[in-house]
Design an enzyme around this catalytic site. Structure first.
Site, PDB file in Angstrom:
ATOM      1  N   HIS A   1      13.070  28.154  57.177  1.00 47.29           N
ATOM      2  CA  HIS A   1      13.476  27.724  55.831  1.00 47.29           C
ATOM      3  C   HIS A   1      13.594  26.207  55.779  1.00 47.29           C
ATOM      4  O   HIS A   1      13.978  25.555  56.746  1.00 47.29           O
ATOM      5  CB  HIS A   1      14.743  28.436  55.355  1.00 47.29           C
ATOM      6  CG  HIS A   1      16.042  27.967  55.935  1.00 47.29           C
ATOM      7  ND1 HIS A   1      16.745  26.891  55.426  1.00 47.29           N
ATOM      8  CD2 HIS A   1      16.796  28.449  56.952  1.00 47.29           C
ATOM      9  CE1 HIS A   1      17.875  26.743  56.107  1.00 47.29           C
ATOM     10  NE2 HIS A   1      17.930  27.668  57.044  1.00 47.29           N
TER      11      HIS A   1
ATOM     12  N   HIS B   1      26.525  23.595  57.966  1.00 44.67           N
ATOM     13  CA  HIS B   1      26.671  23.530  56.507  1.00 44.67           C
ATOM     14  C   HIS B   1      27.586  22.394  56.042  1.00 44.67           C
ATOM     15  O   HIS B   1      28.240  22.510  54.998  1.00 44.67           O
ATOM     16  CB  HIS B   1      27.141  24.889  55.946  1.00 44.67           C
ATOM     17  CG  HIS B   1      26.038  25.907  55.920  1.00 44.67           C
ATOM     18  ND1 HIS B   1      26.183  27.169  55.396  1.00 44.67           N
ATOM     19  CD2 HIS B   1      24.744  25.842  56.362  1.00 44.67           C
ATOM     20  CE1 HIS B   1      25.029  27.836  55.512  1.00 44.67           C
ATOM     21  NE2 HIS B   1      24.154  27.053  56.108  1.00 44.67           N
TER      22      HIS B   1
ATOM     23  N   GLU C   1      16.578  29.602  50.997  1.00 45.95           N
ATOM     24  CA  GLU C   1      17.095  30.567  51.989  1.00 45.95           C
ATOM     25  C   GLU C   1      18.610  30.634  51.920  1.00 45.95           C
ATOM     26  O   GLU C   1      19.211  31.703  52.022  1.00 45.95           O
ATOM     27  CB  GLU C   1      16.651  30.169  53.403  1.00 45.95           C
ATOM     28  CG  GLU C   1      17.031  31.183  54.492  1.00 45.95           C
ATOM     29  CD  GLU C   1      18.370  30.905  55.169  1.00 45.95           C
ATOM     30  OE1 GLU C   1      18.772  31.721  56.004  1.00 45.95           O
ATOM     31  OE2 GLU C   1      19.021  29.894  54.853  1.00 45.95           O
TER      32      GLU C   1
ATOM     33  N   ASP D   1      20.258  22.796  60.573  1.00 47.36           N
ATOM     34  CA  ASP D   1      20.023  23.922  59.654  1.00 47.36           C
ATOM     35  C   ASP D   1      19.387  23.428  58.355  1.00 47.36           C
ATOM     36  O   ASP D   1      20.076  23.147  57.402  1.00 47.36           O
ATOM     37  CB  ASP D   1      21.352  24.624  59.377  1.00 47.36           C
ATOM     38  CG  ASP D   1      21.199  25.904  58.583  1.00 47.36           C
ATOM     39  OD1 ASP D   1      20.064  26.384  58.467  1.00 47.36           O
ATOM     40  OD2 ASP D   1      22.217  26.401  58.076  1.00 47.36           O
TER      41      ASP D   1
END
Ligand SMILES: [Zn+2]
Length: 311
Positions: free
Chosen positions: A127, A269, A173, A139
């Site tokens: 992603h 995140h 995603e 990420d």
């Protein structure tokens, strides 16, 4: 000694390398003990710096676009444009597939290497979006960069695989696998059945990674990754992240899936998931694991060697 020229000395095992180095020069020409674990396929040894350069580009894109690369934000589209421009220049057949989610347009980037049997597709994906809180480098600029660099290595090698290699970068995603679900849902059944395997790369650059997680969804596909890491004397563990990344969209359509991950980190995140949150050597191993799987599963023959490094 073709294998040693293509694989790091780690493939031979530390003890053996030490023994060889301690011998007089002439002794090297004599019989060499069979290495404990040597990878079965000759894939290129891709420099970690190549993948790190892509990750740095994603960092710069976030910095120029309010600090993120999230769905519906300009940093996402800039990320998609970066990936597509690299693939177009390398000779891929690329598609920018748009979809709508939460009132905003998202994009998947899909790239086919125009060689090999189009009815047998080996698919590598990751992603491309971040969460709004930060630039999303582990990420998942890490996976996006590893998959992109693997694709570019296929082009540099002018590879002639037996099967068709397809690469995907998924939008949205983080909002529920939206882009990959859209892609799979809009594939006609006949096209879906051509995809023989899907490999996922999500969070593959975490600092201080010593053990890679290998998805347990497919024993056969997972063994390909395990084989690569064993050849580098790197530990793996089987993991099941079930529906938490884009492989689930393919698995739900009956496609065999696997993938790898270095795992998450304290900046997961968060704003601090930036270029300093990943490690070059980890990126190198993840990228070469992806390339190994592509070479092995798509059946890239020896004639594609020797590998031509980037100019
Ligand atoms: Zn992710």
């Amino acid at each position: 000694m073709k294998r040693r020229s293509l694989f790091s000395s780690a493939a031979l095992g530390v003890g053996l390398v030490t023994a060889l180095l301690s011998l007089p020069g002439g002794a090297l020409a004599q019989s060499t003990p069979r290495p404990a674990a040597v990878a079965a396929v000759q894939s290129p040894d891709i420099p970690a710096a190549n993948s790190m350069a892509h990750a740095q580009q994603f960092q710069s894109i976030a910095a120029a676009n309010s600090g993120n690369r999230a769905h519906g934000k300009p940093g996402y589209r800039a990320s998609a444009d970066y990936v597509k421009s690299k693939l177009d220049a390398a000779g891929f057949q690329t598609t920018l597939q748009s979809f709508t989610h939460n009132g905003a347009t998202g994009w998947n980037v899909i790239a086919d290497w125009p060689q090999g049997d189009p009815n047998q597709i080996v698919f590598l994906g990751s992603h491309l979006d971040s969460v709004p809180a930060g630039p999303g480098i582990n990420d998942n600029a890490s996976g996006s960069s590893s998959v992109l660099e693997t694709a570019l290595a296929v082009s540099r090698a002018d590879a002639k695989p037996t099967k068709r290699l397809r690469f995907g970068w998924w939008g949205a995603e983080e909002l529920g696998l939206i882009g990959s679900k859209y892609y799979v849902a809009n594939l006609p059944a006949a096209e879906r059945s051509k995809i023989k395997s899907y490999l996922n790369f999500d969070m593959v650059g975490a600092k201080n990674t010593k053990t890679w997680g290998v998805y347990t969804d497919s024993t056969t596909l997972g063994a390909t990754f395990t084989e690569f890491f064993r050849s580098k004397n790197i530990a793996t563990k089987g993991i099941n992240i079930s529906g938490r990344s884009d492989h689930a969209s393919f698995k739900n359509a009956g496609i065999e899936v696997s993938g790898i991950t270095s795992g998450d980190d304290p900046c997961y995140h968060s704003k601090c998931d930036d270029i300093n949150n990943i490690e070059s050597s980890v990126m190198g191993h993840s990228t070469n694991a992806a390339a190994y799987a592509a070479w092995k599963l798509a059946g890239i023959p020896g004639q594609a060697l020797p590998f031509r490094p980037a100019a």
